[in-house]
Design a protein around this motif. Structure first.
Motif, PDB file in Angstrom:
ATOM      1  N   THR A 144       0.847  -1.132   0.077  1.00 16.84           N
ATOM      2  CA  THR A 144       0.063  -0.036  -0.013  1.00 16.84           C
ATOM      3  C   THR A 144       0.880   1.040   0.046  1.00 16.84           C
ATOM      4  O   THR A 144       0.731   2.199  -0.772  1.00 16.84           O
ATOM      5  CB  THR A 144      -1.068   0.037   1.444  1.00 16.84           C
ATOM      6  OG1 THR A 144      -1.721  -1.091   1.340  1.00 16.84           O
ATOM      7  CG2 THR A 144      -1.724   1.129   1.290  1.00 16.84           C
ATOM      8  N   THR A 180       2.538   1.583  -3.393  1.00 18.56           N
ATOM      9  CA  THR A 180       1.494   2.062  -4.450  1.00 18.56           C
ATOM     10  C   THR A 180       1.388   3.660  -4.373  1.00 18.56           C
ATOM     11  O   THR A 180       1.379   4.391  -5.256  1.00 18.56           O
ATOM     12  CB  THR A 180       0.273   1.286  -4.391  1.00 18.56           C
ATOM     13  OG1 THR A 180       0.673  -0.079  -4.481  1.00 18.56           O
ATOM     14  CG2 THR A 180      -0.438   1.472  -5.466  1.00 18.56           C
ATOM     15  N   THR A 240      -1.135  -1.580  -8.595  1.00 18.90           N
ATOM     16  CA  THR A 240      -2.525  -1.730  -8.136  1.00 18.90           C
ATOM     17  C   THR A 240      -3.008  -3.220  -8.704  1.00 18.90           C
ATOM     18  O   THR A 240      -4.264  -3.631  -8.078  1.00 18.90           O
ATOM     19  CB  THR A 240      -3.277  -0.440  -8.788  1.00 18.90           C
ATOM     20  OG1 THR A 240      -3.318  -0.712 -10.121  1.00 18.90           O
ATOM     21  CG2 THR A 240      -2.606   0.860  -8.468  1.00 18.90           C
ATOM     22  N   TYR A 273     -13.229  -0.039  -3.477  1.00 18.05           N
ATOM     23  CA  TYR A 273     -11.934   0.791  -3.566  1.00 18.05           C
ATOM     24  C   TYR A 273     -10.805   0.100  -4.290  1.00 18.05           C
ATOM     25  O   TYR A 273     -10.002   0.879  -4.666  1.00 18.05           O
ATOM     26  CB  TYR A 273     -11.688   0.961  -1.916  1.00 18.05           C
ATOM     27  CG  TYR A 273     -12.279   2.346  -1.464  1.00 18.05           C
ATOM     28  CD1 TYR A 273     -11.601   3.562  -1.688  1.00 18.05           C
ATOM     29  CD2 TYR A 273     -13.321   2.413  -0.940  1.00 18.05           C
ATOM     30  CE1 TYR A 273     -12.006   4.746  -1.175  1.00 18.05           C
ATOM     31  CE2 TYR A 273     -14.199   3.509  -0.408  1.00 18.05           C
ATOM     32  CZ  TYR A 273     -13.409   4.705  -0.568  1.00 18.05           C
ATOM     33  OH  TYR A 273     -13.966   6.032  -0.118  1.00 18.05           O
ATOM     34  N   SER A 301      -9.350   1.782  -7.239  1.00 13.12           N
ATOM     35  CA  SER A 301      -7.711   2.057  -7.371  1.00 13.12           C
ATOM     36  C   SER A 301      -7.033   1.337  -8.622  1.00 13.12           C
ATOM     37  O   SER A 301      -6.290   2.201  -9.112  1.00 13.12           O
ATOM     38  CB  SER A 301      -7.119   1.207  -6.088  1.00 13.12           C
ATOM     39  OG  SER A 301      -7.345   2.103  -4.849  1.00 13.12           O
ATOM     40  N   CYS A 349      -8.089   3.536 -11.633  1.00 10.69           N
ATOM     41  CA  CYS A 349      -7.939   5.129 -11.781  1.00 10.69           C
ATOM     42  C   CYS A 349      -6.740   5.804 -12.640  1.00 10.69           C
ATOM     43  O   CYS A 349      -6.966   6.637 -13.420  1.00 10.69           O
ATOM     44  CB  CYS A 349      -7.436   5.618 -10.151  1.00 10.69           C
ATOM     45  SG  CYS A 349      -7.112   7.387  -9.820  1.00 10.69           S
ATOM     46  N   LEU A 352      -5.248   8.200  -6.654  1.00  6.57           N
ATOM     47  CA  LEU A 352      -4.729   7.215  -6.158  1.00  6.57           C
ATOM     48  C   LEU A 352      -4.105   6.922  -4.979  1.00  6.57           C
ATOM     49  O   LEU A 352      -4.143   6.177  -4.109  1.00  6.57           O
ATOM     50  CB  LEU A 352      -3.856   6.633  -7.205  1.00  6.57           C
ATOM     51  CG  LEU A 352      -3.361   5.074  -6.904  1.00  6.57           C
ATOM     52  CD1 LEU A 352      -4.560   4.154  -6.918  1.00  6.57           C
ATOM     53  CD2 LEU A 352      -2.452   4.692  -8.279  1.00  6.57           C
ATOM     54  N   LEU A 364      -6.808   7.174  -2.194  1.00  3.81           N
ATOM     55  CA  LEU A 364      -7.388   6.085  -2.299  1.00  3.81           C
ATOM     56  C   LEU A 364      -6.651   4.674  -1.528  1.00  3.81           C
ATOM     57  O   LEU A 364      -7.352   4.198  -0.861  1.00  3.81           O
ATOM     58  CB  LEU A 364      -7.789   5.452  -3.735  1.00  3.81           C
ATOM     59  CG  LEU A 364      -8.798   6.076  -4.652  1.00  3.81           C
ATOM     60  CD1 LEU A 364      -8.888   5.604  -6.092  1.00  3.81           C
ATOM     61  CD2 LEU A 364     -10.092   6.032  -3.809  1.00  3.81           C
ATOM     62  N   GLN A 365      -5.428   4.874  -1.682  1.00  4.54           N
ATOM     63  CA  GLN A 365      -4.436   3.908  -0.872  1.00  4.54           C
ATOM     64  C   GLN A 365      -4.576   4.248   0.686  1.00  4.54           C
ATOM     65  O   GLN A 365      -4.807   3.306   1.383  1.00  4.54           O
ATOM     66  CB  GLN A 365      -3.067   4.078  -1.280  1.00  4.54           C
ATOM     67  CG  GLN A 365      -2.794   3.907  -2.606  1.00  4.54           C
ATOM     68  CD  GLN A 365      -3.350   2.488  -3.022  1.00  4.54           C
ATOM     69  OE1 GLN A 365      -2.843   1.245  -2.326  1.00  4.54           O
ATOM     70  NE2 GLN A 365      -4.027   2.158  -4.011  1.00  4.54           N
TER      71      GLN A 365
END
Length: 119
Positions: free
Chosen positions: A6, A9, A45, A72, A76, A79, A106, A109-110
């Protein structure tokens, strides 16, 4: 969820955003090497999507619900490719701005994925 994946990313997404933001500042559209960067972030992702689905298949559950977690994960994954396709339609500096914005989204979102899983 794997915290290291995570974080990696999110960092890669922010680096992509900074890179495309710099291109926009220099009044340049997205170039081929930007798309290589987008492919790397998208690969991360994809790995995250697969890991998340495997964890769910093994019976682990996110704290805030499986449906929102999968939503989500899919968001992700989509995106950066969506931002990349939009940048192809706008071959000016605004295409680079679009990808930069996608990278920032992104990264956010992470953070949210980490929170949903129970971080």
């Amino acid at each position: 969820m794997l915290v290291a994946l995570t974080v990696a990313t999110a960092v890669a997404a922010l680096l992509l955003a900074a890179w495309c933001g710099w291109a926009a500042y220099r009044d340049q559209p997205t170039k081929d090497w930007h798309f290589i960067g987008m492919a790397v972030v998208t690969a991360l992702t994809l790995v995250q999507l697969v890991v998340g689905i495997v964890l769910l298949a093994r019976g682990e559950k996110p704290e805030q619900g499986t449906t929102i977690f999968v939503s989500y994960l899919l968001g992700s994954f989509a995106c950066v490719p969506v931002a990349g396709f939009m940048s192809l339609a706008e071959r000016t500096r605004w295409g680079s701005v679009t990808v930069a914005a996608g990278g920032v989204v992104l990264a956010v979102l992470q953070v949210r994925l980490y929170d949903i899983w129970g971080g």
